[in-house]
Design a protein around this motif. Structure first.
Motif, PDB file in Angstrom:
ATOM      1  N   THR A   1       3.533 -35.063 -76.016  1.00 16.93           N
ATOM      2  CA  THR A   1       4.193 -36.168 -76.721  1.00 16.93           C
ATOM      3  C   THR A   1       5.713 -36.033 -76.747  1.00 16.93           C
ATOM      4  O   THR A   1       6.410 -37.007 -77.043  1.00 16.93           O
ATOM      5  N   PHE A   2       6.221 -34.853 -76.439  1.00 14.09           N
ATOM      6  CA  PHE A   2       7.673 -34.645 -76.506  1.00 14.09           C
ATOM      7  C   PHE A   2       8.447 -35.508 -75.507  1.00 14.09           C
ATOM      8  O   PHE A   2       9.478 -36.100 -75.870  1.00 14.09           O
ATOM      9  N   PRO A   3       8.039 -35.629 -74.229  1.00 13.44           N
ATOM     10  CA  PRO A   3       8.832 -36.469 -73.298  1.00 13.44           C
ATOM     11  C   PRO A   3       8.922 -37.921 -73.732  1.00 13.44           C
ATOM     12  O   PRO A   3       9.934 -38.585 -73.487  1.00 13.44           O
ATOM     13  N   ASN A   4       7.885 -38.431 -74.364  1.00 11.72           N
ATOM     14  CA  ASN A   4       7.917 -39.821 -74.804  1.00 11.72           C
ATOM     15  C   ASN A   4       8.875 -40.040 -75.968  1.00 11.72           C
ATOM     16  O   ASN A   4       9.316 -41.172 -76.210  1.00 11.72           O
ATOM     17  N   SER A   5       9.159 -38.981 -76.714  1.00 12.34           N
ATOM     18  CA  SER A   5      10.052 -39.105 -77.871  1.00 12.34           C
ATOM     19  C   SER A   5      11.414 -38.490 -77.607  1.00 12.34           C
ATOM     20  O   SER A   5      12.195 -38.306 -78.542  1.00 12.34           O
ATOM     21  N   LEU A   6      11.697 -38.139 -76.380  1.00 13.61           N
ATOM     22  CA  LEU A   6      12.952 -37.505 -76.035  1.00 13.61           C
ATOM     23  C   LEU A   6      14.117 -38.460 -76.285  1.00 13.61           C
ATOM     24  O   LEU A   6      14.124 -39.602 -75.825  1.00 13.61           O
ATOM     25  N   GLY A   7      15.119 -38.006 -77.018  1.00 14.26           N
ATOM     26  CA  GLY A   7      16.289 -38.807 -77.333  1.00 14.26           C
ATOM     27  C   GLY A   7      16.163 -39.624 -78.597  1.00 14.26           C
ATOM     28  O   GLY A   7      17.121 -40.278 -79.011  1.00 14.26           O
ATOM     29  N   SER A   8      14.997 -39.590 -79.235  1.00 13.77           N
ATOM     30  CA  SER A   8      14.806 -40.357 -80.459  1.00 13.77           C
ATOM     31  C   SER A   8      15.295 -39.545 -81.651  1.00 13.77           C
ATOM     32  O   SER A   8      14.933 -38.376 -81.831  1.00 13.77           O
TER      33      SER A   8
ATOM     34  N   LYS B   1      -8.611 -35.417 -78.044  1.00 14.12           N
ATOM     35  CA  LYS B   1      -7.715 -36.113 -77.112  1.00 14.12           C
ATOM     36  C   LYS B   1      -6.943 -37.218 -77.824  1.00 14.12           C
ATOM     37  O   LYS B   1      -5.722 -37.363 -77.636  1.00 14.12           O
ATOM     38  N   MET B   2      -7.614 -38.004 -78.640  1.00 15.22           N
ATOM     39  CA  MET B   2      -6.968 -39.130 -79.303  1.00 15.22           C
ATOM     40  C   MET B   2      -5.962 -38.676 -80.350  1.00 15.22           C
ATOM     41  O   MET B   2      -4.941 -39.348 -80.574  1.00 15.22           O
ATOM     42  N   TYR B   3      -6.214 -37.551 -81.001  1.00 16.68           N
ATOM     43  CA  TYR B   3      -5.320 -37.114 -82.079  1.00 16.68           C
ATOM     44  C   TYR B   3      -4.171 -36.252 -81.562  1.00 16.68           C
ATOM     45  O   TYR B   3      -3.010 -36.478 -81.926  1.00 16.68           O
ATOM     46  N   PHE B   4      -4.469 -35.267 -80.746  1.00 14.98           N
ATOM     47  CA  PHE B   4      -3.434 -34.325 -80.301  1.00 14.98           C
ATOM     48  C   PHE B   4      -2.691 -34.803 -79.055  1.00 14.98           C
ATOM     49  O   PHE B   4      -1.615 -34.291 -78.749  1.00 14.98           O
ATOM     50  N   PHE B   5      -3.264 -35.752 -78.326  1.00 21.23           N
ATOM     51  CA  PHE B   5      -2.634 -36.223 -77.090  1.00 21.23           C
ATOM     52  C   PHE B   5      -2.506 -37.740 -77.130  1.00 21.23           C
ATOM     53  O   PHE B   5      -3.047 -38.450 -76.276  1.00 21.23           O
ATOM     54  N   GLN B   6      -1.783 -38.222 -78.123  1.00 19.10           N
ATOM     55  CA  GLN B   6      -1.602 -39.653 -78.268  1.00 19.10           C
ATOM     56  C   GLN B   6      -0.653 -40.183 -77.189  1.00 19.10           C
ATOM     57  O   GLN B   6       0.309 -39.509 -76.809  1.00 19.10           O
ATOM     58  N   THR B   7      -0.957 -41.393 -76.740  1.00 20.78           N
ATOM     59  CA  THR B   7      -0.102 -42.038 -75.756  1.00 20.78           C
ATOM     60  C   THR B   7       0.992 -42.788 -76.490  1.00 20.78           C
ATOM     61  O   THR B   7       0.823 -43.941 -76.908  1.00 20.78           O
ATOM     62  N   ALA B   8       2.074 -42.079 -76.695  1.00 20.93           N
ATOM     63  CA  ALA B   8       3.176 -42.677 -77.463  1.00 20.93           C
ATOM     64  C   ALA B   8       4.015 -43.571 -76.564  1.00 20.93           C
ATOM     65  O   ALA B   8       4.366 -43.207 -75.445  1.00 20.93           O
ATOM     66  N   THR B   9       4.341 -44.750 -77.067  1.00 20.06           N
ATOM     67  CA  THR B   9       5.201 -45.692 -76.342  1.00 20.06           C
ATOM     68  C   THR B   9       6.497 -45.860 -77.114  1.00 20.06           C
ATOM     69  O   THR B   9       6.490 -45.971 -78.346  1.00 20.06           O
ATOM     70  N   PRO B  10       7.592 -45.867 -76.469  1.00 19.60           N
ATOM     71  CA  PRO B  10       8.866 -46.018 -77.169  1.00 19.60           C
ATOM     72  C   PRO B  10       8.920 -47.337 -77.921  1.00 19.60           C
ATOM     73  O   PRO B  10       8.482 -48.388 -77.443  1.00 19.60           O
ATOM     74  N   THR B  11       9.491 -47.319 -79.094  1.00 18.13           N
ATOM     75  CA  THR B  11       9.616 -48.522 -79.898  1.00 18.13           C
ATOM     76  C   THR B  11      10.776 -49.363 -79.387  1.00 18.13           C
ATOM     77  O   THR B  11      11.588 -48.952 -78.574  1.00 18.13           O
ATOM     78  N   LEU B  12      10.854 -50.596 -79.903  1.00 14.93           N
ATOM     79  CA  LEU B  12      11.903 -51.517 -79.462  1.00 14.93           C
ATOM     80  C   LEU B  12      13.287 -51.012 -79.849  1.00 14.93           C
ATOM     81  O   LEU B  12      14.241 -51.081 -79.071  1.00 14.93           O
ATOM     82  N   ASN B  13      13.398 -50.469 -81.078  1.00 18.07           N
ATOM     83  CA  ASN B  13      14.685 -49.943 -81.519  1.00 18.07           C
ATOM     84  C   ASN B  13      15.111 -48.747 -80.684  1.00 18.07           C
ATOM     85  O   ASN B  13      16.293 -48.565 -80.382  1.00 18.07           O
ATOM     86  N   HIS B  14      14.117 -47.921 -80.345  1.00 16.18           N
ATOM     87  CA  HIS B  14      14.421 -46.746 -79.537  1.00 16.18           C
ATOM     88  C   HIS B  14      14.934 -47.159 -78.166  1.00 16.18           C
ATOM     89  O   HIS B  14      15.907 -46.609 -77.635  1.00 16.18           O
ATOM     90  N   THR B  15      14.316 -48.165 -77.579  1.00 19.04           N
ATOM     91  CA  THR B  15      14.754 -48.659 -76.268  1.00 19.04           C
ATOM     92  C   THR B  15      16.155 -49.284 -76.344  1.00 19.04           C
ATOM     93  O   THR B  15      17.000 -49.066 -75.454  1.00 19.04           O
ATOM     94  N   ALA B  16      16.384 -50.013 -77.394  1.00 22.26           N
ATOM     95  CA  ALA B  16      17.707 -50.625 -77.558  1.00 22.26           C
ATOM     96  C   ALA B  16      18.798 -49.573 -77.732  1.00 22.26           C
ATOM     97  O   ALA B  16      19.921 -49.713 -77.216  1.00 22.26           O
ATOM     98  N   ALA B  17      18.455 -48.503 -78.463  1.00 21.87           N
ATOM     99  CA  ALA B  17      19.438 -47.443 -78.658  1.00 21.87           C
ATOM    100  C   ALA B  17      19.771 -46.765 -77.346  1.00 21.87           C
ATOM    101  O   ALA B  17      20.935 -46.427 -77.073  1.00 21.87           O
ATOM    102  N   ILE B  18      18.790 -46.572 -76.495  1.00 26.49           N
ATOM    103  CA  ILE B  18      19.032 -45.943 -75.212  1.00 26.49           C
ATOM    104  C   ILE B  18      19.913 -46.816 -74.330  1.00 26.49           C
ATOM    105  O   ILE B  18      20.866 -46.354 -73.686  1.00 26.49           O
TER     106      ILE B  18
END
Length: 292
Positions: free
Chosen positions: A137-144, A269-286
């Motif tokens: 899950t760390f790469p999906n939240s990188l920079g947040s 799998k569902m709890y420890f390996f969630q498919t995290a998607t960047p939020t709209l605010n996170h994308t805008a900040a990037i």
């Protein structure tokens, strides 16, 4: 009639004549032979007594009458971990290579099931789930700025150890009850049931490590493979015990075992390996940071 003294004297003369005829002949006195025979007899008696003691000890072991330590002593639990490396490796190999008609308990565990392998398999699985889940899950939240690292070791430990102990306890209790009610075939002990469940979880250790790869289709494929392998070990082990019961009870028991095992796999799998998607605010900040 000759007196005893005449007989002794005559015997002495015969011995003297024999010595004169053959000077190299050896003699053996009656007293020496008597003592030797007595010593030999004493040795035989001692040997026979030791053999009898060994036979009695062996018979006690076979009848199960040999006194064992109480459950509050260290020696009682030490026997559960009395296993060498080759035995553990052979049991791990049997847990990842289930073969039709090969009962894991009868062909691999008996007559000495252990808790050493299941304990360390559960500990290793807890560590691999917690670390691999955070890495996935760390790469999906990188920079947040809102991302905070939360260790999952305690949650993984609760899930794995509760499953590895409570589910075998329920299965063992149900099979013991059914055995007393209808079945004639002997079941498994609680230690054997815990042991087979513990070793069946080994396949999830490499699977959880491969779940780090950011491909959702690959993760579900790995789940399916792991469930088939570990579930086959449980089905091939418990089916010979329940097949003599009624058809409804037999199939319901095996289905329950498979469903609980599948819930563990999918839940982890569902709890420890969630498919995290960047939020709209996170994308805008990037995007804003890139423009500046």
């Amino acid at each position: 009639m000759a007196s005893p003294d005449d007989l002794k004297f005559q015997e002495f003369e015969e011995a003297t004549d024999l010595l004169l005829a053959d000077p190299g002949a050896s003699t053996l006195s009656m007293s020496g032979s008597s003592s030797t025979a007595l010593a030999g007899a004493t040795g035989d008696i001692k040997l026979d007594m030791s053999d009898d003691e060994g036979q009695e000890e062996s018979s006690e072991l076979l009848r199960g009458e040999k006194q064992t330590s109480g459950f509050w002593t260290f020696e009682y639990y030490q026997s559960f971990f009395n296993v060498d490396t080759m035995q553990v490796l052979d049991r791990v190999k049997g847990s990842v290579m289930p073969l039709p008609g090969r009962n894991f308990i009868k062909h691999t565990l008996q007559p000495s099931p252990d808790l050493y392998g299941p304990f360390w398999i559960c500990v290793t699985l807890v560590i691999s789930l917690a670390i691999s889940g955070n890495l996935s899950t760390f790469p999906n939240s990188l920079g947040s700025a809102h991302y905070h690292y939360r260790p999952q070791f305690h949650r993984a430990a609760v899930v794995i150890f509760l499953y590895a102990w409570l589910v075998p306890l329920g299965v063992w209790g149900f099979l013991t009850w059914r055995q007393r009610e209808e079945r004639q075939q002997s079941g498994y002990s609680f230690l054997e049931t815990v042991c087979v469940y513990g070793y069946s979880l080994f396949i999830y250790i490499p699977t959880s490590v491969l779940w780090i790869l950011p491909f959702e289709w690959l993760r579900w494929l790995l789940i399916l493979v792991a469930m088939v392998i570990s579930g086959s070990v449980l089905v091939l082990t418990f089916w010979p015990v329940v097949r003599d019961d009624t058809k409804v009870t037999a199939f319901a028991t095996v289905a329950t075992i498979v469903v609980l095992h599948a819930l563990l796999s999918i839940g982890c799998k569902m709890y420890f390996f969630q498919t995290a998607t960047p939020t709209l605010n996170h994308t805008a900040a990037i995007l804003t940071n890139k423009t500046h």
